[in-house]
Design a protein around this motif. Structure first.
Motif, mmCIF file in Angstrom:
data_model
loop_
_atom_site.group_PDB
_atom_site.id
_atom_site.type_symbol
_atom_site.label_atom_id
_atom_site.label_comp_id
_atom_site.label_asym_id
_atom_site.label_seq_id
_atom_site.Cartn_x
_atom_site.Cartn_y
_atom_site.Cartn_z
ATOM 1 N N GLY A 20 0.818 -1.214 0.000
ATOM 2 C CA GLY A 20 0.000 0.000 0.000
ATOM 3 C C GLY A 20 0.846 1.256 0.000
ATOM 4 N N GLY A 21 1.828 1.303 0.902
ATOM 5 C CA GLY A 21 2.720 2.464 0.950
ATOM 6 C C GLY A 21 3.564 2.587 -0.299
ATOM 7 N N ILE A 22 4.048 1.459 -0.792
ATOM 8 C CA ILE A 22 4.890 1.478 -1.987
ATOM 9 C C ILE A 22 4.110 1.960 -3.203
ATOM 10 N N ALA A 23 2.868 1.510 -3.357
ATOM 11 C CA ALA A 23 2.067 1.904 -4.517
ATOM 12 C C ALA A 23 1.866 3.411 -4.563
ATOM 13 N N ALA A 42 4.361 0.773 -10.178
ATOM 14 C CA ALA A 42 3.222 1.283 -9.422
ATOM 15 C C ALA A 42 1.978 0.423 -9.669
ATOM 16 N N ILE A 43 1.737 0.079 -10.930
ATOM 17 C CA ILE A 43 0.608 -0.788 -11.269
ATOM 18 C C ILE A 43 0.780 -2.155 -10.615
ATOM 19 N N HIS A 44 2.012 -2.651 -10.637
ATOM 20 C CA HIS A 44 2.305 -3.934 -10.000
ATOM 21 C C HIS A 44 1.965 -3.895 -8.512
ATOM 22 N N SER A 45 2.380 -2.837 -7.824
ATOM 23 C CA SER A 45 2.108 -2.732 -6.382
ATOM 24 C C SER A 45 0.619 -2.597 -6.106
ATOM 25 N N LEU A 46 -0.097 -1.853 -6.972
ATOM 26 C CA LEU A 46 -1.545 -1.720 -6.810
ATOM 27 C C LEU A 46 -2.224 -3.076 -6.997
ATOM 28 N N ALA A 47 -1.773 -3.837 -8.001
ATOM 29 C CA ALA A 47 -2.322 -5.176 -8.220
ATOM 30 C C ALA A 47 -2.039 -6.076 -7.020
ATOM 31 N N VAL A 125 12.510 -1.248 -2.154
ATOM 32 C CA VAL A 125 13.274 -2.484 -1.963
ATOM 33 C C VAL A 125 13.310 -2.856 -0.486
ATOM 34 N N VAL A 126 13.538 -1.869 0.375
ATOM 35 C CA VAL A 126 13.590 -2.124 1.821
ATOM 36 C C VAL A 126 12.240 -2.638 2.325
ATOM 37 N N LEU A 127 11.156 -1.974 1.911
ATOM 38 C CA LEU A 127 9.822 -2.376 2.377
ATOM 39 C C LEU A 127 9.437 -3.765 1.872
ATOM 40 N N GLU A 128 9.758 -4.044 0.611
ATOM 41 C CA GLU A 128 9.450 -5.372 0.066
ATOM 42 C C GLU A 128 10.287 -6.445 0.751
ATOM 43 N N ALA A 129 11.528 -6.108 1.084
ATOM 44 C CA ALA A 129 12.386 -7.062 1.784
ATOM 45 C C ALA A 129 11.801 -7.402 3.156
ATOM 46 N N ILE A 130 11.238 -6.396 3.830
ATOM 47 C CA ILE A 130 10.595 -6.632 5.131
ATOM 48 C C ILE A 130 9.384 -7.544 4.958
#
Length: 312
Positions: A20-23, A42-47, A125-130
């Motif tokens: 959510g934050g990344i999108a 962005a579209i990927h994160s929203l999906a 990258v940091v948020l996805e790694a978490i």
């Protein structure tokens, strides 16, 4: 709530919060910089956010009680939602990114303020790694020491498998997008950004196909995990009242397991004693494996097999 469901739910919420934050950050950066790779991300994160909502819906629906039309409950509904997630990842995440990349390849546009895009990608990258770490922690709790790819192929937890696949695809996609934007900055050629967008899309489609393949096996009726099936068989064979097993069928039913056993029983003093022996075996199975909600036991006699062989 079982420990496995609780673990899956935690992993889904980790992913939902991160995506959510990344999108939001990616959409803002894509609008400001005009980067196609950033828009694809962005579209990927929203999906991915929609995917996590679908998985939560599936887990909730799976808890509905059994009724006359669904006598074995709704546990397998999680497979439907997992398939929906995989299709969304393929078409919205992957195919859209490829089309966006092709459009930017035909009509390349320079990226404004590329360092903002790089900064957002770095934070992502940091948020996805978490998020991935949260999923891997839950996977390690249930994987029993299996390597990740073996667990991925053998797991019957579709929702946790999908979250892990999404997170891995997201991290790899971020790396590709970062490299594409960085090469655009270094060379001044916006075609790098277009190529990065296409690469992100292809990556997402590959991961989606892998997830679809595994979920398809679950939808069409997959046995319990190999180690669970083998352990149940060994447990029944070791019972003092069982001479041998003719056939053992197990089927994963969401979180739950159904087994059907055809076993040659040792002679009993009466029909009541035979029923008591079967009930004891079933109770022992369900005590050791609480996920076995249904156990159908068919007793057999060795003489029946011998008679059939003689008739042939």
């Amino acid at each position: 709530m079982s420990s496995s469901t609780e673990g899956s739910t935690k992993a889904i919420f980790y992913a939902l919060g991160a995506n959510g934050g990344i999108a939001l950050a990616k959409f803002a950066a894509s609008i400001y910089t005009g980067s196609g790779a950033m828009l694809a991300e962005a579209i990927h994160s929203l999906a991915d956010c929609a995917n996590q909502v679908f998985l939560l819906i599936g887990l909730k629906e799976a808890k509905k009680p059994a009724n006359a039309s669904h006598p074995m409950g709704y546990a397998r509904v999680v497979y439907f939602w997992a398939m929906m997630v995989a299709l969304l990842l393929f078409f919205v995440g992957g195919a859209f990114s490829v089309m966006e990349g092709i459009a930017h390849f035909k009509h390349p546009q320079p990226i404004s303020a590329p360092w903002i895009a790089l900064g957002v990608l770095g934070v992502s990258v940091v948020l996805e790694a978490i998020s991935l770490r949260g999923a891997m922690v839950e996977i390690r709790k249930i994987a029993q020491g299996k390597p990740f790819m073996r667990w991925f192929r053998e797991t019957r937890q579709s929702e946790l498998m999908v979250v892990a696949g999404e997170d891995i695809a997201a991290l790899a996609g971020l790396a590709l997008a970062f490299a594409a934007v960085l090469m655009t900055v270094i060379t001044g050629n916006p075609l790098w950004d277009a190529c990065g967008t296409i690469a992100v899309g292809v990556l997402l489609m590959v991961v989606a196909v892998m997830v679809i393949r595994e979920v398809k096996a679950m939808v069409t009726g997959e046995s319990a995990a190999p180690e669970v099936h083998a352990a149940i068989k060994a447990h029944i064979e070791a019972d003092v009242d069982v001479a041998s097993i003719r056939n053992l069928i197990s089927m994963q039913w969401g979180e739950q397991v159904m087994i059907a056993v055809q076993a040659v029983m040792r002679p009993q003093s009466s029909d009541v004693a035979l029923v008591d022996a079967i009930n004891r075996i079933e109770a022992g199975i369900q005590q050791r494996w609480p996920q076995v909600h249904w156990c159908f036991f068919e007793p057999d006699h060795a003489l029946l097999k011998q008679a059939a062989a003689g008739a042939e």
